[in-house]
Structures are given as C-alpha cells and as structure tokens.
Design a protein around this motif. Structure first.
Motif: not given
Ligand SMILES: Cc1ncc(COP(=O)(O)O)c(C=O)c1O
Length: 369
Positions: A53-55, A80, A151, A153-154, A180
């Motif tokens: 995951s992004g997290t 987020f 970050d 992720c977006e 995404k």
């Molecule tokens: C800015 C941002 N950081 C981190 C994340 C986390 O990604 P994930 O949902 O894949 O864990 C997101 C996901 O929407 C995000 O928008």
C-alpha cells in the motif's frame, strides 16, 4: 448514480493477471521486479520497491531513515490521513505547516519556522496531483540537511519544473488503490537513488530477510508488506498506459465561466496528472453551503466527497497533539469549501455535462440558505 471514481481496466490487464494465475509464481516472482523497474524507469530513479500500500511505502521510508519516538516530521494538514498515520506508526510527532491557498500544497515559505533540533525529515504531499512548490521544499531540506519523504501517492505522471513527481524526495512513494492514476487493486511503491535505503526497505517488507539469505534467516524485525505478482502484473500493464490517463480538460472547459467556484489550478511550469477533480466554493460561502452542495448532488445522482477534512482536526489527532480549529487558518478555510466531483478515465463527456448541470443547479440553491 455517476460514480466519483472507477478503475480503467482493459483486456490487456485481465490477460496479464490470468497469465500469473496460470503460473507457479503468485508472489515473490518475476512480475515484482518488472513492475518496480517500469515505475522507477518512468520516473527516472535507480530503485523501486513494491509494497502492499501507499501507507506501508511511507512507513517503510520513515523506518529506513531511522525515524523514532521523539523525532519531529514536518508535513501538511491538508491531505489524506495516511500521510500522518505513517508518522504516528514510528511514534514520531507530525508538525503541521499551513498550505498555499492556490496549489493546496504545504507552503514552503512556512517550513523553516517549524524546524527545530528534533526535526528529522520533511514529508510534503503532491495534493490532488499538483507538485507546485516541491523545488522550494528540496532547497529548504538541502539547506537544513533534512531528508524528504515525498508523498506522491496522488501524483504518478505529474511533471513539475521539468522533473517527474517521484524524483524530488530522498525517498518517494506512490499508491495504487483503484482511484489512483495507476492501480494494482491495492499497492504502493518506494523510489530512491540510495541503494542502502532500498535494500533496507526490501528487507523490511519481507519479514526482515537479508539479501541472498535463507527463507528462515532474519536480519532485522520486519513485516509482510509484499505486493503479490498478481497485483504487479496488473501494475505493469497500467504503467505502460500512464500517459493515456486522466485528462481534466472537459471540466475545465465546461466550468470556466462559473464564478461561484474556484477551479483547480495547474502550475504554469508543470503538467498535472489528475487524481481527482476538486472544486472549491468562493470565500463568501461557508461549510454549511458546501455540505448542502454535497448532500444535494448526491440526492441528484452524482457521487461527491469532501476531500479533505483537516487532518489536525481528526478527533484522535486533535486530542493527542492539542490541535484546534484556527491553528492552520488556510487549511481550515479550504477544507470547509472543497468538493471532489466524479472523475475517471472512462467518464463520458455526456456524464461530465450531467455533473456540471447538477452542480450549477445545486449552486443556485446556496444563496437561499
Ligand atoms: C496523499 C496520500 N497519501 C497516502 C495514501 C495512502 O495510500 P494507500 O491507501 O495505498 O495506503 C493516499 C491514498 O489515498 C493518499 O492520497
């Protein structure tokens, strides 16, 4: 209902996943390095580390950099929740800096005032695919010898001042959730040019196993944050289509004359990879107007969302760090007025027109509140 988001999956993606299912390698197989190389090459970085995951990508970066309890990480309250949760996972403290009112990104000119001897990294966010200000964040980080965990992720596909997003940070992260630009169902990736940091992340994502070590040999405490080959195969095809994705021109054209809202602003020296399309009510409106707009659009068959509520006012953050309304006035004002409207690759122009007509109809109701 016109949906806020929909993945764009073709027969090519389906066939790629089926091919993996017919193979013996559902995880830790060849699709993982193939996907990592595709994304790293696209962005122009040496190493890619795929995770689930992004997290977890963000968290592993902080852990690889040695972030721990008592450290401070400078970040934005307009994002987020995962951008803050990854910091809390290390037991470090998020230190918020207010945003720039146009790009909605962390305001680089406010960062230096937030740096203390405990500051150990800066975690800026490419909000809604906009990388405005990232060159300044890099300058400030260099001046203070601080690493950047980007970050993004977006933001996969965004270019700012000639550089691809994902190439600004000491370590940079992407997320591949289905809303995404590129999806793997669930997934994320770390990019870096530092081989040592990449190796630590590879080990951390795989139960702390070492390079070339055995299945039951563990060099450090680790996790199972692996991304299966099934997901990576989907990612390889999606990555080959990045530049087909996400054009926001229809909305920008249809809403150009609408004076009651502020449209997202693409930086003059950049090209945005659109993640969502977020409109903002002009200042004369308040949160009650935005909430009415969200409710009425939904009632009229258009899915919308309040991207983003302020992170510092989420009850568990406000309680832990004593944050309150007014601490970050620009963020607070923006959060009360924003609304994401349906946006994805396969949104037909006819649906975009329905969204715009519904939006205008609901805006007409606001002055009676
Ligand atoms: C800015 C941002 N950081 C981190 C994340 C986390 O990604 P994930 O949902 O894949 O864990 C997101 C996901 O929407 C995000 O928008």
């Amino acid at each position: 209902m016109i949906h806020l988001s929909r993945p764009d999956i073709t027969e090519k993606e389906i066939n790629a996943v089926v091919d993996v299912l017919k193979s013996p390698n559902l995880s830790l197989g060849p699709k993982v390095p193939e996907f990592e190389t595709a994304i790293a090459k696209y962005v122009g970085r040496k190493y890619g580390v795929a995770v689930n995951s992004g997290t977890t990508a963000l968290y592993l970066c902080l852990e690889a950099l040695g972030i721990k309890e008592g450290d401070e990480i400078i970040t934005t309250p307009f994002t987020f929740i995962a951008s803050t949760n990854c910091i809390l996972m290390t037991k470090a403290k998020p230190v918020y800096v207010d945003i720039d009112p146009v790009s909605l990104n962390i305001d680089p000119e406010r960062i230096e005032a937030a740096i203390t001897p405990r500051t150990k990294a800066i975690l800026p966010v490419v909000v809604f695919g906009n990388a405005w200000g990232f060159d300044r964040v890099v300058e400030i980080a260099k001046k203070h010898n601080l690493p950047i965990v980007e970050d993004s992720c977006e933001g996969l596909g965004t270019i700012y001042k000639g550089k691809k997003v994902g190439s600004f940070g000491t370590m940079s992260c992407f997320g591949f959730y289905p809303n995404k630009q590129v999806t793997t169902g669930e997934g994320g990736m770390i990019l870096t040019d530092d081989g040592n940091l990449a190796d630590i992340c590879v080990s951390l994502r795989n139960q702390g196993r070492g390079k070339g070590g055995g299945w039951l040999a563990h060099e450090r405490m680790g996790y199972n944050f692996r991304l299966p080959d099934i997901n990576c195969a989907l990612g390889v095809v999606q990555a080959s289509r990045i530049d087909e994705f996400r054009v926001a021109k229809t909305y920008l054209r249809l809403l150009a004359d609408e004076k009651r809202i502020i449209l997202p602003t693409e930086p003059a020296d950049g090209q945005m990879s659109w993640f969502v399309f977020v409109i903002r009510l002009v200042d004369k409106y308040q949160q009650k107007h935005r909430d009415h707009l969200l409710k009425r659009m939904f009632e009229n068959g258009v899915q919308v969302s309040n991207y983003f509520p302020p992170v510092h006012l989420q009850p568990f953050i406000a309680k832990q760090f004593g944050c309150k309304l007014g601490d970050f006035p620009i963020t607070d004002a923006v959060c009360q007025r924003t609304a994401a409207i349906p946006f994805h690759n396969n949104l037909p122009e006819s649906d975009a027109r329905i969204v715009v007509d519904t939006l205008k109809k609901c805006l007409d109701e606001l002055d009676c509140l």
